[in-house]
Design a protein around this motif. Sequence first.
Motif, PDB file in Angstrom:
ATOM      1  N   VAL A 120       0.867  -1.185   0.000  1.00  0.00           N
ATOM      2  CA  VAL A 120       0.000   0.000   0.000  1.00  0.00           C
ATOM      3  C   VAL A 120       0.896   1.224   0.000  1.00  0.00           C
ATOM      4  O   VAL A 120       1.813   1.338   0.817  1.00  0.00           O
ATOM      5  CB  VAL A 120      -0.926   0.010   1.239  1.00  0.00           C
ATOM      6  CG1 VAL A 120      -1.722   1.294   1.305  1.00  0.00           C
ATOM      7  CG2 VAL A 120      -1.855  -1.195   1.220  1.00  0.00           C
ATOM      8  N   THR A 121       0.627   2.134  -0.934  1.00  0.00           N
ATOM      9  CA  THR A 121       1.361   3.394  -1.024  1.00  0.00           C
ATOM     10  C   THR A 121       0.369   4.525  -0.836  1.00  0.00           C
ATOM     11  O   THR A 121      -0.674   4.541  -1.490  1.00  0.00           O
ATOM     12  CB  THR A 121       2.048   3.539  -2.400  1.00  0.00           C
ATOM     13  OG1 THR A 121       2.864   2.391  -2.621  1.00  0.00           O
ATOM     14  CG2 THR A 121       2.892   4.793  -2.465  1.00  0.00           C
ATOM     15  N   GLY A 122       0.683   5.447   0.067  1.00  0.00           N
ATOM     16  CA  GLY A 122      -0.238   6.556   0.292  1.00  0.00           C
ATOM     17  C   GLY A 122       0.243   7.502   1.367  1.00  0.00           C
ATOM     18  O   GLY A 122       1.412   7.496   1.759  1.00  0.00           O
ATOM     19  N   LYS A 123      -0.696   8.276   1.867  1.00  0.00           N
ATOM     20  CA  LYS A 123      -0.418   9.295   2.878  1.00  0.00           C
ATOM     21  C   LYS A 123      -0.959   8.821   4.224  1.00  0.00           C
ATOM     22  O   LYS A 123      -2.112   8.415   4.317  1.00  0.00           O
ATOM     23  CB  LYS A 123      -1.098  10.599   2.469  1.00  0.00           C
ATOM     24  CG  LYS A 123      -0.859  11.742   3.400  1.00  0.00           C
ATOM     25  CD  LYS A 123      -1.542  12.999   2.881  1.00  0.00           C
ATOM     26  CE  LYS A 123      -1.309  14.146   3.838  1.00  0.00           C
ATOM     27  NZ  LYS A 123      -1.940  15.372   3.351  1.00  0.00           N
ATOM     28  N   LEU A 124      -0.130   8.883   5.276  1.00  0.00           N
ATOM     29  CA  LEU A 124      -0.530   8.449   6.606  1.00  0.00           C
ATOM     30  C   LEU A 124      -1.186   9.601   7.360  1.00  0.00           C
ATOM     31  O   LEU A 124      -0.672  10.725   7.370  1.00  0.00           O
ATOM     32  CB  LEU A 124       0.678   7.943   7.391  1.00  0.00           C
ATOM     33  CG  LEU A 124       0.412   7.455   8.808  1.00  0.00           C
ATOM     34  CD1 LEU A 124      -0.471   6.217   8.782  1.00  0.00           C
ATOM     35  CD2 LEU A 124       1.726   7.172   9.524  1.00  0.00           C
ATOM     36  N   LYS A 125      -2.329   9.326   7.977  1.00  0.00           N
ATOM     37  CA  LYS A 125      -3.040  10.296   8.804  1.00  0.00           C
ATOM     38  C   LYS A 125      -3.510   9.590  10.069  1.00  0.00           C
ATOM     39  O   LYS A 125      -3.536   8.370  10.120  1.00  0.00           O
ATOM     40  CB  LYS A 125      -4.266  10.852   8.056  1.00  0.00           C
ATOM     41  CG  LYS A 125      -3.935  11.611   6.786  1.00  0.00           C
ATOM     42  CD  LYS A 125      -5.178  12.095   6.099  1.00  0.00           C
ATOM     43  CE  LYS A 125      -5.606  13.369   6.786  1.00  0.00           C
ATOM     44  NZ  LYS A 125      -6.744  14.014   6.153  1.00  0.00           N
ATOM     45  N   THR A 126      -3.895  10.360  11.055  1.00  0.00           N
ATOM     46  CA  THR A 126      -4.554   9.793  12.229  1.00  0.00           C
ATOM     47  C   THR A 126      -6.015  10.182  12.163  1.00  0.00           C
ATOM     48  O   THR A 126      -6.358  11.291  11.758  1.00  0.00           O
ATOM     49  CB  THR A 126      -3.924  10.302  13.538  1.00  0.00           C
ATOM     50  OG1 THR A 126      -3.883  11.719  13.506  1.00  0.00           O
ATOM     51  CG2 THR A 126      -2.528   9.748  13.719  1.00  0.00           C
ATOM     52  N   ASP A 127      -6.879   9.265  12.522  1.00  0.00           N
ATOM     53  CA  ASP A 127      -8.323   9.481  12.474  1.00  0.00           C
ATOM     54  C   ASP A 127      -8.866   9.243  13.883  1.00  0.00           C
ATOM     55  O   ASP A 127      -8.838   8.120  14.375  1.00  0.00           O
ATOM     56  CB  ASP A 127      -8.953   8.520  11.467  1.00  0.00           C
ATOM     57  CG  ASP A 127     -10.428   8.777  11.227  1.00  0.00           C
ATOM     58  OD1 ASP A 127     -10.896   9.892  11.531  1.00  0.00           O
ATOM     59  OD2 ASP A 127     -11.109   7.863  10.728  1.00  0.00           O
ATOM     60  N   PHE A 128      -9.313  10.316  14.544  1.00  0.00           N
ATOM     61  CA  PHE A 128      -9.841  10.212  15.904  1.00  0.00           C
ATOM     62  C   PHE A 128     -11.361  10.257  15.875  1.00  0.00           C
ATOM     63  O   PHE A 128     -11.949  10.994  15.078  1.00  0.00           O
ATOM     64  CB  PHE A 128      -9.304  11.349  16.778  1.00  0.00           C
ATOM     65  CG  PHE A 128      -7.824  11.272  16.989  1.00  0.00           C
ATOM     66  CD1 PHE A 128      -7.282  10.352  17.875  1.00  0.00           C
ATOM     67  CD2 PHE A 128      -6.965  12.099  16.294  1.00  0.00           C
ATOM     68  CE1 PHE A 128      -5.921  10.264  18.069  1.00  0.00           C
ATOM     69  CE2 PHE A 128      -5.597  12.020  16.485  1.00  0.00           C
ATOM     70  CZ  PHE A 128      -5.068  11.106  17.367  1.00  0.00           C
TER      71      PHE A 128
END
Length: 104
Positions: A62-70
């Motif tokens: 998987v290639t992409g942008k890492l984010k945090t989801d609260f």
Amino acid sequence: MQVFGNVATQPEVKKSKASGKAYFEFRLAESQRGVDAEPTWYTVRVMKDSKPLLDRGDFVKVTGKLKTDFYLSREGKPTGTLLIIAFEAAKIAKPSSVAAEVTG
């Protein structure tokens, strides 16, 4: 970022609340052999309206942008997840159980 791991849930279609566009989402378990006893879990969001050719158990890149989801859990407690907004989610090998069936 790039992550290698196993698809843990079947990809399912969802719709963006903001734009109404369809996307696919699944859980991914990344494990680094010999380093961590427990896998790192990600939610992967593939921003395409066509279903990715992935199944539960597939080993993928998987290639992409890492984010945090609260968000709030069902119990009302604050929680979160690591979210990858994926540009690419591609199968790179068959799961070992399927490979054993084919060769056996």
